[in-house]
Motif scaffolding. Sequence first.
Motif, PDB file in Angstrom:
ATOM      1  N   MET A   1       0.808  -1.210   0.000  1.00 59.17           N
ATOM      2  CA  MET A   1       0.000   0.000   0.000  1.00 59.17           C
ATOM      3  C   MET A   1       0.845   1.265   0.000  1.00 59.17           C
ATOM      4  O   MET A   1       0.320   2.369  -0.075  1.00 59.17           O
ATOM      5  N   SER A   2       2.184   1.159   0.072  1.00 61.88           N
ATOM      6  CA  SER A   2       3.010   2.336   0.287  1.00 61.88           C
ATOM      7  C   SER A   2       2.928   3.331  -0.862  1.00 61.88           C
ATOM      8  O   SER A   2       3.231   4.503  -0.689  1.00 61.88           O
ATOM      9  N   ARG A   3       2.535   2.895  -2.069  1.00 61.35           N
ATOM     10  CA  ARG A   3       2.501   3.792  -3.216  1.00 61.35           C
ATOM     11  C   ARG A   3       1.081   4.244  -3.547  1.00 61.35           C
ATOM     12  O   ARG A   3       0.833   4.770  -4.621  1.00 61.35           O
ATOM     13  N   LEU A   4       0.167   4.063  -2.651  1.00 59.29           N
ATOM     14  CA  LEU A   4      -1.210   4.458  -2.914  1.00 59.29           C
ATOM     15  C   LEU A   4      -1.346   5.971  -2.963  1.00 59.29           C
ATOM     16  O   LEU A   4      -0.750   6.697  -2.162  1.00 59.29           O
ATOM     17  N   PHE A   5      -2.147   6.464  -3.885  1.00 55.15           N
ATOM     18  CA  PHE A   5      -2.459   7.884  -3.963  1.00 55.15           C
ATOM     19  C   PHE A   5      -3.663   8.072  -4.877  1.00 55.15           C
ATOM     20  O   PHE A   5      -4.048   7.188  -5.646  1.00 55.15           O
ATOM     21  N   VAL A   6      -4.264   9.261  -4.791  1.00 52.26           N
ATOM     22  CA  VAL A   6      -5.273   9.720  -5.745  1.00 52.26           C
ATOM     23  C   VAL A   6      -4.744  11.015  -6.340  1.00 52.26           C
ATOM     24  O   VAL A   6      -4.273  11.892  -5.609  1.00 52.26           O
ATOM     25  N   ARG A   7      -4.809  11.122  -7.670  1.00 50.87           N
ATOM     26  CA  ARG A   7      -4.279  12.320  -8.324  1.00 50.87           C
ATOM     27  C   ARG A   7      -5.288  12.849  -9.330  1.00 50.87           C
ATOM     28  O   ARG A   7      -5.774  12.110 -10.190  1.00 50.87           O
ATOM     29  N   PHE A   8      -5.618  14.123  -9.203  1.00 51.24           N
ATOM     30  CA  PHE A   8      -6.476  14.812 -10.164  1.00 51.24           C
ATOM     31  C   PHE A   8      -5.575  15.510 -11.186  1.00 51.24           C
ATOM     32  O   PHE A   8      -4.673  16.258 -10.814  1.00 51.24           O
ATOM     33  N   HIS A   9      -5.860  15.268 -12.468  1.00 53.47           N
ATOM     34  CA  HIS A   9      -5.111  15.911 -13.546  1.00 53.47           C
ATOM     35  C   HIS A   9      -6.035  16.858 -14.314  1.00 53.47           C
ATOM     36  O   HIS A   9      -6.906  16.417 -15.072  1.00 53.47           O
ATOM     37  N   ALA A  52     -13.096  11.612  -6.189  1.00 48.32           N
ATOM     38  CA  ALA A  52     -11.946  10.821  -5.740  1.00 48.32           C
ATOM     39  C   ALA A  52     -12.301   9.352  -5.557  1.00 48.32           C
ATOM     40  O   ALA A  52     -11.435   8.481  -5.683  1.00 48.32           O
ATOM     41  N   ALA A  53     -13.573   9.072  -5.256  1.00 44.44           N
ATOM     42  CA  ALA A  53     -14.004   7.684  -5.051  1.00 44.44           C
ATOM     43  C   ALA A  53     -14.544   7.047  -6.333  1.00 44.44           C
ATOM     44  O   ALA A  53     -14.982   5.894  -6.305  1.00 44.44           O
ATOM     45  N   GLY A  54     -14.539   7.791  -7.430  1.00 46.32           N
ATOM     46  CA  GLY A  54     -14.990   7.236  -8.704  1.00 46.32           C
ATOM     47  C   GLY A  54     -16.489   7.222  -8.889  1.00 46.32           C
ATOM     48  O   GLY A  54     -16.991   6.639  -9.847  1.00 46.32           O
ATOM     49  N   GLN A  55     -17.247   7.893  -8.004  1.00 44.12           N
ATOM     50  CA  GLN A  55     -18.706   7.937  -8.148  1.00 44.12           C
ATOM     51  C   GLN A  55     -19.163   8.980  -9.165  1.00 44.12           C
ATOM     52  O   GLN A  55     -20.276   8.893  -9.680  1.00 44.12           O
ATOM     53  N   LEU A  56     -18.321   9.970  -9.428  1.00 46.46           N
ATOM     54  CA  LEU A  56     -18.599  10.979 -10.452  1.00 46.46           C
ATOM     55  C   LEU A  56     -17.456  10.984 -11.442  1.00 46.46           C
ATOM     56  O   LEU A  56     -16.300  10.709 -11.092  1.00 46.46           O
ATOM     57  N   ARG A  57     -17.773  11.331 -12.693  1.00 48.64           N
ATOM     58  CA  ARG A  57     -16.760  11.455 -13.731  1.00 48.64           C
ATOM     59  C   ARG A  57     -16.573  12.926 -14.084  1.00 48.64           C
ATOM     60  O   ARG A  57     -17.548  13.653 -14.246  1.00 48.64           O
ATOM     61  N   PRO A  58     -15.325  13.381 -14.228  1.00 46.68           N
ATOM     62  CA  PRO A  58     -15.110  14.777 -14.578  1.00 46.68           C
ATOM     63  C   PRO A  58     -15.523  15.064 -16.020  1.00 46.68           C
ATOM     64  O   PRO A  58     -15.557  14.161 -16.856  1.00 46.68           O
ATOM     65  N   ASP A  59     -15.839  16.326 -16.296  1.00 42.05           N
ATOM     66  CA  ASP A  59     -16.147  16.734 -17.664  1.00 42.05           C
ATOM     67  C   ASP A  59     -14.894  16.697 -18.527  1.00 42.05           C
ATOM     68  O   ASP A  59     -14.939  16.279 -19.686  1.00 42.05           O
ATOM     69  N   THR A  60     -13.794  17.164 -17.979  1.00 45.08           N
ATOM     70  CA  THR A  60     -12.497  17.070 -18.653  1.00 45.08           C
ATOM     71  C   THR A  60     -11.450  16.700 -17.616  1.00 45.08           C
ATOM     72  O   THR A  60     -11.644  16.888 -16.413  1.00 45.08           O
ATOM     73  N   GLY A  61     -10.313  16.167 -18.078  1.00 40.61           N
ATOM     74  CA  GLY A  61      -9.259  15.740 -17.174  1.00 40.61           C
ATOM     75  C   GLY A  61      -9.471  14.308 -16.711  1.00 40.61           C
ATOM     76  O   GLY A  61     -10.448  13.639 -17.082  1.00 40.61           O
ATOM     77  N   THR A  62      -8.554  13.829 -15.889  1.00 41.13           N
ATOM     78  CA  THR A  62      -8.604  12.447 -15.412  1.00 41.13           C
ATOM     79  C   THR A  62      -8.331  12.393 -13.916  1.00 41.13           C
ATOM     80  O   THR A  62      -7.675  13.258 -13.345  1.00 41.13           O
ATOM     81  N   VAL A  63      -8.864  11.328 -13.293  1.00 37.58           N
ATOM     82  CA  VAL A  63      -8.581  11.034 -11.890  1.00 37.58           C
ATOM     83  C   VAL A  63      -7.833   9.708 -11.847  1.00 37.58           C
ATOM     84  O   VAL A  63      -8.356   8.673 -12.271  1.00 37.58           O
TER      85      VAL A  63
END
Length: 503
Positions: A1-9, A52-63
């Motif tokens: 788990m040491s490399r876990l993260f969430v990143r918004f682009h 961040a939990a994947g329940q919504l999708r962004p209009d542009t960009g990636t999570v």
Amino acid sequence: MSRLFVRFHNITFAYPSAAEPLFRDLSLHLPRGWSGVVGANGTGKTTLLRLAAGQLRPDTGTVEMPARAVYCPQRTDDVPDRFGQFAGAQTKSAWTIREMLSVEGDWANRWDTLSHGERKRAQIATALWLEPEVLAIDEPTNHLDALARDLVATSLRSFRGVGLLVSHDRELLDSLCTQCVFIDPPDVTVRPGGVTKGAEAARLEQQTAQRQHEQNKRAYEKVRREAVRREELARQAQSRRSKRHLAIRDHDAREKKDRARVSGKDGVGGKLRRQLRGQLAGAEERSQTTRVKKQHEIGIWLPGSTSKRNALLELPAGSLPLGEHRRLAYPDLTIRPTDRIALTGVNGSGKSTLVRHLLAKLEVSPGQLTYVPQEIDAGRSRQMLDQVRRLAKDRLGHLMTIVSRLGSRPDRLLASDDPSPGETRKLLLALGMLGAPHIIIMDEPTNHMDLPSIEALEAALADCPCSLLLVSHDRRFLQALTRTTWHIAADPDAAEVFTLDVG
């Protein structure tokens, strides 16, 4: 788990009915550990968690995120997915989590009889049992008594993935979080440490920006005044050099003006004016680009009134069923026009049940009562917002003034499809205050509300002349506003019985 993260682009997200995106070109890194998410009601905290939990999708960009993510919502209306399976599981982890959060095995079969505090513990316990890599929790300490709050805090410290926490509980945010995400549209800023450290950094940043803004304004005014002076000197000089008013045969005067032009003074003056124009443009740009956040005024007077009756409630002693053979016994109860009552007790002891019983017995007309329940489901919230939108212009303006002074932005609220629980509570309170109520009853009034809104509400209730009945686990809030305590506790002489003591 040491490399876990969430990143918004470069995330942009807008709800269909909104005039402006909630987030625009947002980039954000959320590492392993707990990150607090802080901001006023309606600014997008819940939306950020759901992205961040994947329940919504962004209009542009990636999570960019791990595969296993769980979101725990603010509301506790619905049974959590797989709660029944968790409640009956005989694994070591299930037993450990049930014991850690005092979740009983039969709760899945009597969800409707559980208090919202018990439901919140069940929700968090199920989420931990699922062993997510990302856990996003919205207001985990809402509805909880002091003991339950400590149980939840301990359980969240055991989580080893990427945690996102929306809360108005400063103590929890400070003790749990290694960084906080501050949302203040259009800005989203990450600051290290808990909310207290981050808020102090934000205050210092604002002070620095304000000082720089004032310095730039003064510099701009100084350059502007010099530019005006130079232009006036140039105009006077041009007038002196003009031959327009000289007689055609006045050769001496014409020759003198020609010598002034040839001397180079015109060139020097023109160069200085051009330099000043450049300095003025630069000073103006610096003045306009130093951003200082607008501070929205909060705080409001609530127009209650004092009843002429001797008593708003006179109820003889009795008892109420609480389900599963439990009951609440209460003595003779009286509420007078100026009483300010705190109703306290542990989760599941019958506080909300008692409030609903009292509501039916009050001797006030509907227009003289303002009641804000512990929870307002999503369907009722949307109906209320539709009702508000149909109000006459003057009443809508009055209502939105109350909402604004309680810390929410009316334009964002009216444009939303699904108002947040905090905004819904403000709406319901504001609707009740369009008249002049004789009594205000609020069940967990600080739930779902951001910290500035709680302070504004506390100040408003302190000055309101009507009777108050407040159900809360927020001891500071109750100490500031109430004079009498009704406390519910387990009866030591009778199992399954709670008793109300009037102090």
